[in-house]
Design a protein around this motif. Sequence first.
Motif, PDB file in Angstrom:
ATOM      1  N   SER A  60       0.827  -1.202   0.000  1.00 32.20           N
ATOM      2  CA  SER A  60       0.000   0.000   0.000  1.00 32.20           C
ATOM      3  C   SER A  60       0.859   1.248   0.000  1.00 32.20           C
ATOM      4  O   SER A  60       1.878   1.309   0.662  1.00 32.20           O
ATOM      5  CB  SER A  60      -0.866   0.056   1.258  1.00 32.20           C
ATOM      6  N   ILE A  61       0.403   2.254  -0.755  1.00 37.97           N
ATOM      7  CA  ILE A  61       1.051   3.559  -0.654  1.00 37.97           C
ATOM      8  C   ILE A  61       0.366   4.341   0.460  1.00 37.97           C
ATOM      9  O   ILE A  61       0.982   5.143   1.141  1.00 37.97           O
ATOM     10  CB  ILE A  61       0.994   4.316  -2.001  1.00 37.97           C
ATOM     11  N   LEU A  62      -0.910   4.032   0.649  1.00 37.07           N
ATOM     12  CA  LEU A  62      -1.653   4.732   1.702  1.00 37.07           C
ATOM     13  C   LEU A  62      -2.476   3.726   2.489  1.00 37.07           C
ATOM     14  O   LEU A  62      -3.127   2.847   1.918  1.00 37.07           O
ATOM     15  CB  LEU A  62      -2.576   5.776   1.085  1.00 37.07           C
ATOM     16  N   TYR A  63      -2.424   3.901   3.768  1.00 34.20           N
ATOM     17  CA  TYR A  63      -3.065   2.960   4.662  1.00 34.20           C
ATOM     18  C   TYR A  63      -3.809   3.763   5.717  1.00 34.20           C
ATOM     19  O   TYR A  63      -3.196   4.418   6.556  1.00 34.20           O
ATOM     20  CB  TYR A  63      -1.944   2.112   5.260  1.00 34.20           C
ATOM     21  N   LEU A  64      -5.140   3.760   5.624  1.00 37.64           N
ATOM     22  CA  LEU A  64      -5.952   4.458   6.632  1.00 37.64           C
ATOM     23  C   LEU A  64      -6.666   3.397   7.452  1.00 37.64           C
ATOM     24  O   LEU A  64      -7.268   2.480   6.893  1.00 37.64           O
ATOM     25  CB  LEU A  64      -7.015   5.344   5.977  1.00 37.64           C
ATOM     26  N   VAL A  71      -7.948  14.777   6.124  1.00 35.17           N
ATOM     27  CA  VAL A  71      -7.183  13.995   7.100  1.00 35.17           C
ATOM     28  C   VAL A  71      -5.840  13.571   6.497  1.00 35.17           C
ATOM     29  O   VAL A  71      -4.792  13.724   7.113  1.00 35.17           O
ATOM     30  CB  VAL A  71      -7.982  12.751   7.561  1.00 35.17           C
ATOM     31  N   ILE A  72      -5.891  13.103   5.261  1.00 37.73           N
ATOM     32  CA  ILE A  72      -4.654  12.614   4.640  1.00 37.73           C
ATOM     33  C   ILE A  72      -3.642  13.748   4.479  1.00 37.73           C
ATOM     34  O   ILE A  72      -2.449  13.566   4.644  1.00 37.73           O
ATOM     35  CB  ILE A  72      -4.957  11.978   3.260  1.00 37.73           C
ATOM     36  N   THR A  73      -4.143  14.959   4.170  1.00 39.54           N
ATOM     37  CA  THR A  73      -3.210  16.055   3.899  1.00 39.54           C
ATOM     38  C   THR A  73      -2.900  16.892   5.131  1.00 39.54           C
ATOM     39  O   THR A  73      -2.218  17.901   5.036  1.00 39.54           O
ATOM     40  CB  THR A  73      -3.782  16.989   2.809  1.00 39.54           C
ATOM     41  N   ARG A  75       4.428   3.019   3.694  1.00 36.30           N
ATOM     42  CA  ARG A  75       4.909   2.082   4.716  1.00 36.30           C
ATOM     43  C   ARG A  75       5.220   2.670   6.075  1.00 36.30           C
ATOM     44  O   ARG A  75       4.811   2.152   7.086  1.00 36.30           O
ATOM     45  CB  ARG A  75       6.176   1.351   4.260  1.00 36.30           C
ATOM     46  N   ASN A  76       6.014   3.751   6.108  1.00 37.44           N
ATOM     47  CA  ASN A  76       6.435   4.154   7.448  1.00 37.44           C
ATOM     48  C   ASN A  76       6.315   5.644   7.751  1.00 37.44           C
ATOM     49  O   ASN A  76       6.854   6.104   8.737  1.00 37.44           O
ATOM     50  CB  ASN A  76       7.859   3.665   7.725  1.00 37.44           C
ATOM     51  N   THR A  77       5.626   6.390   6.910  1.00 29.71           N
ATOM     52  CA  THR A  77       5.449   7.798   7.235  1.00 29.71           C
ATOM     53  C   THR A  77       4.104   7.981   7.942  1.00 29.71           C
ATOM     54  O   THR A  77       3.057   7.777   7.322  1.00 29.71           O
ATOM     55  CB  THR A  77       5.473   8.654   5.951  1.00 29.71           C
ATOM     56  N   ASP A  78       4.156   8.333   9.202  1.00 28.05           N
ATOM     57  CA  ASP A  78       2.914   8.542   9.950  1.00 28.05           C
ATOM     58  C   ASP A  78       2.387   9.944   9.665  1.00 28.05           C
ATOM     59  O   ASP A  78       2.930  10.930  10.133  1.00 28.05           O
ATOM     60  CB  ASP A  78       3.183   8.363  11.448  1.00 28.05           C
ATOM     61  N   GLU A 134       0.913  20.124   7.186  1.00 33.77           N
ATOM     62  CA  GLU A 134       0.549  20.119   5.763  1.00 33.77           C
ATOM     63  C   GLU A 134       1.770  20.220   4.841  1.00 33.77           C
ATOM     64  O   GLU A 134       1.890  19.430   3.904  1.00 33.77           O
ATOM     65  CB  GLU A 134      -0.430  21.245   5.420  1.00 33.77           C
ATOM     66  N   PRO A 135       2.684  21.196   5.078  1.00 32.17           N
ATOM     67  CA  PRO A 135       3.835  21.275   4.179  1.00 32.17           C
ATOM     68  C   PRO A 135       4.716  20.037   4.237  1.00 32.17           C
ATOM     69  O   PRO A 135       5.264  19.616   3.216  1.00 32.17           O
ATOM     70  CB  PRO A 135       4.622  22.495   4.683  1.00 32.17           C
ATOM     71  N   GLU A 136       4.806  19.425   5.407  1.00 32.89           N
ATOM     72  CA  GLU A 136       5.626  18.209   5.511  1.00 32.89           C
ATOM     73  C   GLU A 136       4.995  17.068   4.725  1.00 32.89           C
ATOM     74  O   GLU A 136       5.695  16.284   4.079  1.00 32.89           O
ATOM     75  CB  GLU A 136       5.777  17.802   6.983  1.00 32.89           C
ATOM     76  N   ILE A 137       3.669  17.006   4.770  1.00 30.59           N
ATOM     77  CA  ILE A 137       2.981  15.952   4.026  1.00 30.59           C
ATOM     78  C   ILE A 137       3.169  16.178   2.525  1.00 30.59           C
ATOM     79  O   ILE A 137       3.420  15.244   1.773  1.00 30.59           O
ATOM     80  CB  ILE A 137       1.487  15.917   4.419  1.00 30.59           C
ATOM     81  N   ALA A 138       3.086  17.452   2.116  1.00 31.72           N
ATOM     82  CA  ALA A 138       3.314  17.766   0.703  1.00 31.72           C
ATOM     83  C   ALA A 138       4.727  17.352   0.303  1.00 31.72           C
ATOM     84  O   ALA A 138       4.930  16.745  -0.749  1.00 31.72           O
ATOM     85  CB  ALA A 138       3.096  19.253   0.451  1.00 31.72           C
TER      86      ALA A 138
END
Lengths: 271, 360
Positions: free
Chosen positions: A29-33, A75-77, A91-94, A100-104
């Motif tokens: 998965s690239i994204l896991y909610l 939520v994702i962003t 995988r490992n980015t919580d 927001e800028p870090e997620i971007a």
Amino acid sequence: MSALLALDLDEATAADEPQPGAKDVLHGSILYLEGITVSFDGFRALDDLSLYIERGELRCIIGPNGAGKSTMMDVITGKTRPDLGSAIFDRNTDLLNLSEPEIAAAGIGRKFQKPTVFEQLPVFVNLELAMRANKGVWATLFARLSGEQRDRIDAVLHTIGLIENRDLHAGALSHGQKQWLEIGMLLMQEPRLMLVDEPVAGMTHQETERTAELLVSLAGERSVVVVEHDMEFVRSIARRVTVLHEGRVLAEGSMDTVQNDPKVIEVYLGA
Amino acid sequence: MLAALRERYPLADVIVLGALAALVIAVPILNLVVPTDSPLHISTFTVTLLGKYLCYATLALSVDLVWGYCGILTLGHGAFFALGGYAMGMYLMRQIGDRGVYGNPLLPDFMVFLNWPELPWYWWGFSSFPFAMAMVVAVPGLLALVFGWFAFRSRVTGVYLSIITQALTYALLLAFFRNEMGFGGNNGLTDFKDILGFNLQADGTRVALFVVTAIVLALSYVGCRAICASRYGRVVVAIRDAEDRARFLGYRVENFKLWIFVASAIVAGIAGALYVPQVGIINPSEFAPLSSIELVIWVAIGGRSSLYGAIAGALLVNYAKTQFTSFMPEAWLFVLGAMFVLGTLFLPNGIVGLGRRWAK
Ligand SMILES: Nc1ncnc2c1ncn2[C@@H]1O[C@H](COP(=O)(O)OP(=O)(O)OP(=O)(O)O)[C@@H](O)[C@H]1O
Ligand SMILES: [Mg+2]
């Protein structure tokens, strides 16, 4: 319970549509909610929502108004913090610990439901600002566009059909063109996961078709999540569709499976 | 060829810098060289008045940087101007030496009057011009840094931000009014004698101060223009237009706001420092919330987010103020209010917007 259901579905589609790494759901998965809950004054916009997006997948999310689709993207962003649950990217980015800028910067790009571009800036500059680059204060103060970067921006301008309007202020564009510009900005960001909220609203039939082509061509290299109400559009691009209802996953699978699901017919398509 | 030149050197920038260069050359000649009885002679009073206007123009520039470009409606920029002014005033007080009324070589008059035994620590170093100049930059800059850090991090925006900037300047107003603060209380700092050893009343010193002010305005203009033209400046405009979008593109919005705010506070502080030796006094009234609101009106009337509009607005409104207050002082606030209302109603882009429309 809903998590189990989602896992089952993942395996089911993985079987008829083999993808590298799709077997091991969590690791592919690239994204896991998982178990995401968001309440606004006691009202649950997302209720124990679990969702998994595969690497390279193009996923469509549908659901009636107020189902929680945009809230999920918030939520994702990082715009909205859930009360419960976990959101893991790559995988490992919580994601729940990042701004927001870090997620971007981690590689998630987003197109808003209401097209949001920088109206007072030229189209070209809108794309320049979106470009993947060092986005710190000092770096931007002394930034110069290289010839290569210019060419990339021009290439994207061609892709989104705005080459003629490159020096026009974005505020002067039509609604559909703004949608395109925002998609172009997403392209410039080169995210690994693109969240696209209602991309074809306000577009002509032709523009819609072009958007469909573009999104399909992007998937594979990137993972794309599209929220749309336009069923014809969804049908034309979707391999897998997730139906949200009242903050939960109601059904998931191919468009045909979903459309024939009695629960879905009851709350949504039948209406 | 011509188009390329125009793009490189926009007409407005050429006009602003050209006009300032002309002033720098002409004013000294017309005041110092042209004989007093000639109709071309400019009195020292006028030179100082012009210098004061140019300080206001520099201040307006700093307001435009944060309000026009970043959309932060600051209603407390007078505070930074006043702090820069106080830093300069403290140096000028130390220059008085033992020439005060009480003839005390160590303490300024107001401290002698209050029976203070010695100079408070925060006055140390102000006899040194370089130190004082460093404070002119550091004090407003640091205050902006601390204030902005808290305000922008907690995402205070819009009206709330405007209100806390008003509160900031109001709090400083109250603090500086107090005698115990050690800044001369109500009376502020005044009775300056000289600067760098030059008599402040001399024509030559006045002209030199004017020239320095004009050069500082030109440099501030070029500096602000460079900031706005950089990618950083574009991000700032982007934040003004769609803050969330900028965030989701990966920009740390709070840092961008913070640094433009600090840069602007420094420019305001420098303007204040140049203002004080020319008007000969700095007192707490510079912190008055109303003065900070006036600044915003200058920029609104001149035209936001163009930089030259801010300069035009500051010059025009202050010229009008000088004219008005000489024959109808009580009417000035009404006139200012009317200019603001009519300006926002009929000239949304200020007088420079009108100019641009004519040009087309
Ligand atoms: N900030 C908020 N405060 C309170 N309620 C909110 C907030 N944001 C969303 N909601 C509510 O949460 C629910 C889900 O909203 P959301 O925007 O996610 O729906 P959606 O599925 O995107 O709908 P649409 O198709 O209309 O875009 C709605 O009932 C909405 O009113
Ligand atoms: Mg929505």
